[in-house]
Scaffold this motif. Structure first.
Motif, PDB file in Angstrom:
ATOM      1  N   THR A  84       9.166  -0.882  -0.397  1.00 15.57           N
ATOM      2  CA  THR A  84       7.794  -1.395  -0.354  1.00 15.57           C
ATOM      3  C   THR A  84       7.488  -1.778   1.085  1.00 15.57           C
ATOM      4  N   ALA A  85       6.315  -1.360   1.576  1.00 13.43           N
ATOM      5  CA  ALA A  85       5.942  -1.631   2.966  1.00 13.43           C
ATOM      6  C   ALA A  85       4.906  -2.737   3.050  1.00 13.43           C
ATOM      7  N   LEU A  86       5.166  -3.711   3.939  1.00 14.59           N
ATOM      8  CA  LEU A  86       4.186  -4.751   4.252  1.00 14.59           C
ATOM      9  C   LEU A  86       3.425  -4.323   5.500  1.00 14.59           C
ATOM     10  N   GLU A  87       2.103  -4.253   5.397  1.00 16.31           N
ATOM     11  CA  GLU A  87       1.305  -3.815   6.547  1.00 16.31           C
ATOM     12  C   GLU A  87       1.245  -4.907   7.599  1.00 16.31           C
ATOM     13  N   CYS A  88       1.396  -4.508   8.864  1.00 16.80           N
ATOM     14  CA  CYS A  88       1.313  -5.452   9.967  1.00 16.80           C
ATOM     15  C   CYS A  88       0.825  -4.725  11.218  1.00 16.80           C
TER      16      CYS A  88
ATOM     17  N   ASN B  66      18.776  -1.150  -4.868  1.00 20.02           N
ATOM     18  CA  ASN B  66      18.304  -1.839  -3.670  1.00 20.02           C
ATOM     19  C   ASN B  66      16.799  -1.669  -3.579  1.00 20.02           C
ATOM     20  N   HIS B  67      16.087  -2.787  -3.595  1.00 19.48           N
ATOM     21  CA  HIS B  67      14.649  -2.776  -3.336  1.00 19.48           C
ATOM     22  C   HIS B  67      14.469  -3.296  -1.916  1.00 19.48           C
ATOM     23  N   PHE B  68      14.072  -2.411  -1.030  1.00 15.77           N
ATOM     24  CA  PHE B  68      13.930  -2.718   0.390  1.00 15.77           C
ATOM     25  C   PHE B  68      12.456  -2.975   0.697  1.00 15.77           C
ATOM     26  N   VAL B  69      12.164  -4.148   1.242  1.00 14.50           N
ATOM     27  CA  VAL B  69      10.805  -4.480   1.666  1.00 14.50           C
ATOM     28  C   VAL B  69      10.790  -4.435   3.192  1.00 14.50           C
ATOM     29  N   THR B  70       9.985  -3.535   3.734  1.00 15.37           N
ATOM     30  CA  THR B  70       9.973  -3.273   5.163  1.00 15.37           C
ATOM     31  C   THR B  70       8.576  -3.501   5.736  1.00 15.37           C
ATOM     32  N   PHE B  71       8.392  -3.155   6.994  1.00 15.75           N
ATOM     33  CA  PHE B  71       7.121  -3.351   7.682  1.00 15.75           C
ATOM     34  C   PHE B  71       6.573  -2.010   8.147  1.00 15.75           C
ATOM     35  N   ALA B  72       5.237  -1.897   8.150  1.00 14.22           N
ATOM     36  CA  ALA B  72       4.606  -0.643   8.540  1.00 14.22           C
ATOM     37  C   ALA B  72       3.299  -0.909   9.265  1.00 14.22           C
ATOM     38  N   ASN B  73       2.973  -0.009  10.192  1.00 13.16           N
ATOM     39  CA  ASN B  73       1.685  -0.032  10.894  1.00 13.16           C
ATOM     40  C   ASN B  73       0.745   0.983  10.254  1.00 13.16           C
ATOM     41  N   ARG B  74      -0.547   0.685  10.281  1.00 18.27           N
ATOM     42  CA  ARG B  74      -1.534   1.652   9.786  1.00 18.27           C
ATOM     43  C   ARG B  74      -1.910   2.593  10.927  1.00 18.27           C
TER      44      ARG B  74
END
Length: 746
Positions: A510-514, A467-475
């Motif tokens: 993997t985290a997408l910055e938002c 499972n490759h999980f692409v999620t969201f993250a804050n800086r």
């Protein structure tokens, strides 16, 4: 007859006890130890200052409920534990809501923790009070303590047929030392009279008759009303606004910019409007014209995030959350490979009561008084203290009943906004968010993308899971460094089923910055992970030609416990889940009936928040794709005792309905860095005619510690329904909400 309900502060509770004559007051210090002091009125001994129990000379028993009530029923169930051990009829009990006080210990309501963190201690509280009352009676009669016992608010001496009511024993009991643990004997659960019965919520009558209970109901003399407008683009700030026009509007008292701290989960910059009524404030808000500095986040969109996720899935994950064996090789060499991508959006908590808080800053004393509908009052206090430098002992917080929480009121943004506004207003001020604020400035459930692959051997056994999980993250800043912090529930645990059970397993993230603020949402992480994992497990079972329950039982294996090794490190009691799943098969009649085309049954289970839950959903899907969930069977194992059967059933039924609603409709689209949806006309929820007509709830009574129920029953619903849809139509649901999938068949 229902118990009397009142809501004085703890200070009033103690003061009334001192002035009202003899009273026995028992409490727990934060360290869990009982203690005694002498009351101010000299009427007898008192356990203080953190009292939970008061027995007055008229026999009335008053109990403090210290946890926030957010609809989960804790204001009823925890006092029931004390009342059971005290052996007092429920009709003779008064319940008061405690304010925030460090002497009470933890006062948060989240993660289904209120029951497990307080259950044993509350038993000790009630048993200690009962022991002292029995000792007092025995001394007054001059008989051995073991010849006396408590029953229905009285102590009896069967040999002489003497009886003393609790009220008659207050003065004598108040003079006794607190017994040590060896002298206090808890009741045998077999003798329980109250626990496990059906008890209505202590606030039910007040709720249905419209009595003021909630934060939004607070009224204080001379109170003003406020709204607070933030930039529609997350992370933006106001540069200027039409201040003269707003101040000239009827009822408007003031309007000003608050600079804020820029913390997505704290005090964000905005424009405050103060008015003589909520209506005047809302009306002015609609005329507000702000020149916003939208910042870099204005370029963000859901479509852009989805494209970035697809690209990220082509590369190795940034972080390996679990790696056992060689998943890639095992899948490549498997007799059958299955691959699927699952997607779910950001969603709002959408509680019925929008965020609000009343605050009153008193410059002369430097005191800030708050009336807050919160799940985490200490977090309110801590954030306000850190933001404004107000000492915590100067922040008085009254815990108000919340009109829904679901994790949203674990955040404190609305309280810190009210505190900021109050420091610019003479007198009390109530901040109320408009519905659009509540939906577009929520601390959202994080969206996510899962790219899954599985391999089956020739016998249909799962040999590889990726499972490759692409999620969201804050800086965020942490220890002087800028780091990406995934949203609450947006980080994949290596301990999630079936990760620990597959010999060849690779979990990547993997985290997408938002700049989208994210926060806990009912059963964080589990609410979407269960849907993803058990939907894909169902795909694997189908590909293997295996019965879905039999396939899951094989995956669980025969070990009694699988130890934790990932970020959660939680041991998984396989025997409990196996028992739950087997019981579910029996209760639902799994495999014992045939379904016509367009009808089907699906199954799922999940372990979360200490609870083991499995569900079967039966559905009918019409040829044109209209779904009807006909029946849901739920089996749960949450330990040795159901505290309030009525409340427990309500929690499970509510979880099923909430789970179905969340599966079917909610979705927030992000365009130009802002949420598109603004109110319920664009964000539909489940209506009464669409709820399942049959929700069957079964509790397994086991010899495990008692735990909570607000969250564990939620996660299995969505995958059970989606798996039933596949059984009925042959169509897989891999994107939420369900309304985006065409379910029609021919």
């Amino acid at each position: 007859m229902s118990p009397h309900i009142d809501s004085p502060s703890r200070r009033n509770f103690l003061r009334q006890g001192a002035l009202g004559g003899a009273a026995l007051v028992i409490g727990l210090h934060a360290d869990g130890l009982l203690a005694a002091v002498t009351d101010a009125g000299g009427s007898g001994a008192r356990f203080a200052p953190n009292a939970f129990i008061r027995i007055d000379s008229d026999g009335v028993v008053t109990l403090v409920s210290k946890q926030p009530e957010i609809g989960q029923g804790i204001k009823t169930s925890l006092p029931m534990v004390i009342a059971e051990e005290l052996d007092v009829p429920w009709r003779e009990v008064r319940i008061v809501q405690g304010d925030l006080d460090p002497a009470y210990g933890s006062q948060g309501a989240g993660g289904s923790t209120s029951t497990p963190t307080n259950y044993n201690e509350f038993h000790k509280l009630g048993a200690t009070a009962r022991t002292m009352l029995v000792q007092a009676a025995a001394q007054s009669w001059g008989v051995p303590v073991d010849q006396c016992h408590a029953e229905n608010s009285a102590v009896l001496h069967p040999a002489s047929k003497r009886r003393l009511g609790y009220g008659q024993l207050v003065a004598a009991a108040s003079k006794l030392p607190v017994p040590d643990a060896a002298q206090v004997k808890l009741k045998d659960p077999a003798s329980y009279k109250l626990l496990g019965t059906r008890v209505g919520g202590v606030d039910n009558v007040a709720v249905v008759s419209g009595k003021p209970l909630f934060g939004i109901d607070v009224q204080l003399p001379g109170m003003l009303y406020a709204v607070y407008a933030k930039c529609p683009v997350f992370g933006g700030k106001p540069k200027s606004f039409n201040v003269a026009d707003i101040k000239a509007m009827p009822g408007v008292k003031d309007a000003f910019i608050i600079e804020g701290t820029g913390n997505l989960n704290g005090l964000m910059p905005g424009v405050a409007i103060i008015a003589s009524s909520t209506w005047a404030a809302f009306r002015a808000r609609k005329q507000l014209k702000v020149d916003w500095d939208e910042g870099a986040s204005a370029a963000h969109s859901w479509a852009g995030f989805a494209a970035a996720a697809r690209q990220a899935a082509k590369q190795p994950g940034e972080t390996v959350m679990r790696k056992d064996g060689d998943a890639e090789q095992a899948i490549a060499g498997a007799a059958r490979q299955v691959e699927a991508a699952y997607t779910y959006p950001f969603i709002s908590h959408a509680s019925m009561e929008p965020q609000n808080c009343t605050a009153w800053f008193k410059p002369d004393s430097g005191t800030l008084e708050l009336w807050s509908p919160t799940q985490n009052p200490a977090a309110n206090q801590n954030l306000i203290a850190a933001t404004f430098g107000i000492p915590k002992e100067k922040i008085v917080l009254h815990i108000m009943r919340s009109g829904g929480g679901f994790g949203r009121r674990l955040s404190s943004d609305y309280a810190v906004e009210a505190a900021a506004i109050a420091q610019k207003v003479a007198g009390p001020v109530k901040l109320t968010w408009m519905r659009e604020d509540d939906m577009q400035h929520d601390h959202f459930r994080a969206g996510g993308f899962h790219f899954l692959r599985g391999g089956l051997d020739a016998q249909g056994k799962l040999v590889g899971w990726h499972n490759h999980f692409v999620t969201f993250a804050n800086r965020v800043e942490r220890e002087g460094k800028s780091v990406l912090q995934p949203g609450s529930g947006g980080s994949l645990s290596g301990d999630e089923f079936p990760g620990r059970w597959v010999a060849n397993c690779l979990l990547e993230q993997t985290a997408l910055e938002c700049s989208i603020p994210m926060g806990p949402w009912r059963a964080p992480g589990s609410n979407v992970f269960a849907w993803v994992f058990h939907s894909f497990i169902d795909e694997l079972a189908h590909a293997a030609g295996r019965d879905p329950i039999e396939f899951r039982l094989e995956l669980l294996g025969n070990k009694d416990v699988v130890p934790g090794s990932g970020e959660r490190g939680v041991a998984y009691d396989v025997s409990r889940m196996r028992h739950v799943l087997q019981e579910l098969a029996e209760k639902s009649g799994w495999g014992k009936r045939s379904f016509a085309r367009g009808q089907g049954a699906g199954v799922a289970f999940h372990f979360s928040h200490r609870g083991y839950v499995a569900q079967v959903a039966e559905v009918t899907v019409s040829r044109d794709g209209k779904l009807k969930v006909d029946r849901v069977v739920v089996v749960t194992d949450i330990g040795a005792q159901i505290v309030n059967l009525s409340g427990a059933e309500n929690q499970v039924q509510g979880a099923v309905i909430d789970g179905l609603s969340t599966l079917m409709y909610p979705e927030l689209n992000i365009e130009h860095g802002r949420v598109v949806q603004s109110n319920f006309h664009e964000y539909p929820l489940l209506r009464m005619p669409d709820t399942p007509p049959r929700i069957e709830v079964h509790f397994l009574k086991t010899n495990y510690p008692v735990t909570g129920l607000g969250e564990p029953a939620f996660p299995p619903l969505a995958p059970a329904v989606c798996n039933a849809i596949f059984a009925a139509t042959g169509k897989r649901v891999r994107e939420l909400p369900l309304s985006k999938t065409d379910l029609s068949w021919s």
